[in-house]
Design an enzyme around this catalytic site. Structure first.
Site, short mmCIF file in Angstrom:
data_model
loop_
_atom_site.label_atom_id
_atom_site.label_comp_id
_atom_site.label_asym_id
_atom_site.label_seq_id
_atom_site.Cartn_x
_atom_site.Cartn_y
_atom_site.Cartn_z
N ASP A 132 36.59 63.66 48.61
CA ASP A 132 35.62 64.31 47.74
C ASP A 132 34.77 65.32 48.50
OD1 ASP A 132 36.15 62.84 45.22
OD2 ASP A 132 35.52 61.11 46.41
N ASP A 140 31.99 68.92 44.07
CA ASP A 140 33.21 68.42 43.43
C ASP A 140 32.78 67.28 42.52
OD1 ASP A 140 35.93 67.90 42.84
OD2 ASP A 140 36.01 66.39 44.43
N GLU A 185 33.49 72.98 40.89
CA GLU A 185 34.85 72.99 40.37
C GLU A 185 34.86 73.00 38.84
OE1 GLU A 185 38.64 70.03 40.36
OE2 GLU A 185 37.76 70.47 42.31
#
Length: 189
Positions: A148, A12, A76
């Site tokens: 996160d 991420d 992502e």
């Protein structure tokens, strides 16, 4: 033929904090390996030193890859936010992560936050706390992971589910990596 057991790294990306999560996937069984964050704040790098932050992210992702030896990665996809400058900075952090992963010869798949939220929580408007709770539950974690790290683990879980579908589709006919990634809007290179 079912997808073989695989170690998956989820990333991420973020300029200040990049989350990572590592899982082992064997069919529908998922096992937690590790998770955490790579932080560029508090590392002695001045806030305005973008190249220094990018270097920390690149080296941090490379260290995670060397330590946990994943066989593939899920990252992502970044969308344009309200602030274009923030989007550009986030894109550079994402680029550092992608460069680190591909320089380690890892296959990289990309998923949107919406896809990850649907796969993990069941709907695309899930809040961070819902993702954290579901990741904790799906991986039988003793505590709630950071936001996160939970997003990164969610990306790895998303990829674990998607790879089973991709393997089933590949058994039905030949698909190139670029073709099969187009299903559900994800990207794989």
């Amino acid at each position: 033929m079912a997808a073989a057991a695989q170690r998956i790294l989820g990333i991420d990306p973020g300029l200040q904090t990049t989350g990572f999560g590592v899982i082992d996937a064997d069919g529908p069984r998922l096992a937690y390996v590790a998770s955490g964050t790579i932080r560029t704040t508090g590392a002695g790098i001045p806030v305005g030193d973008l190249p220094g932050r990018i270097r920390i992210l690149f080296e941090g992702v490379r260290e995670v890859v060397q330590t946990y030896q994943p066989q593939c990665a899920a990252v992502e996809i970044v969308f344009v936010n309200v602030n274009p400058q923030s989007t550009l900075l986030l894109g550079q952090a994402r680029g550092a992560a992608l460069a680190a992963l591909t320089s380690a010869d890892l296959p990289v798949s990309e998923y949107t936050a919406l896809q990850m939220k649907k796969a993990v929580v069941g709907h695309g408007l899930a809040k961070k706390e819902q993702i954290q709770a579901m990741v904790q539950r799906l991986l039988a974690l003793p505590g709630v992971p950071s936001k996160d790290a939970a997003d990164a683990l969610g990306l790895a879980i998303m990829h674990a589910h998607a790879r089973v579908s991709f393997a089933a589709m590949a058994d039905k006919g030949s698909l190139t990596r670029r073709q099969h990634a187009q299903y559900k809007g994800g990207r794989t290179y």
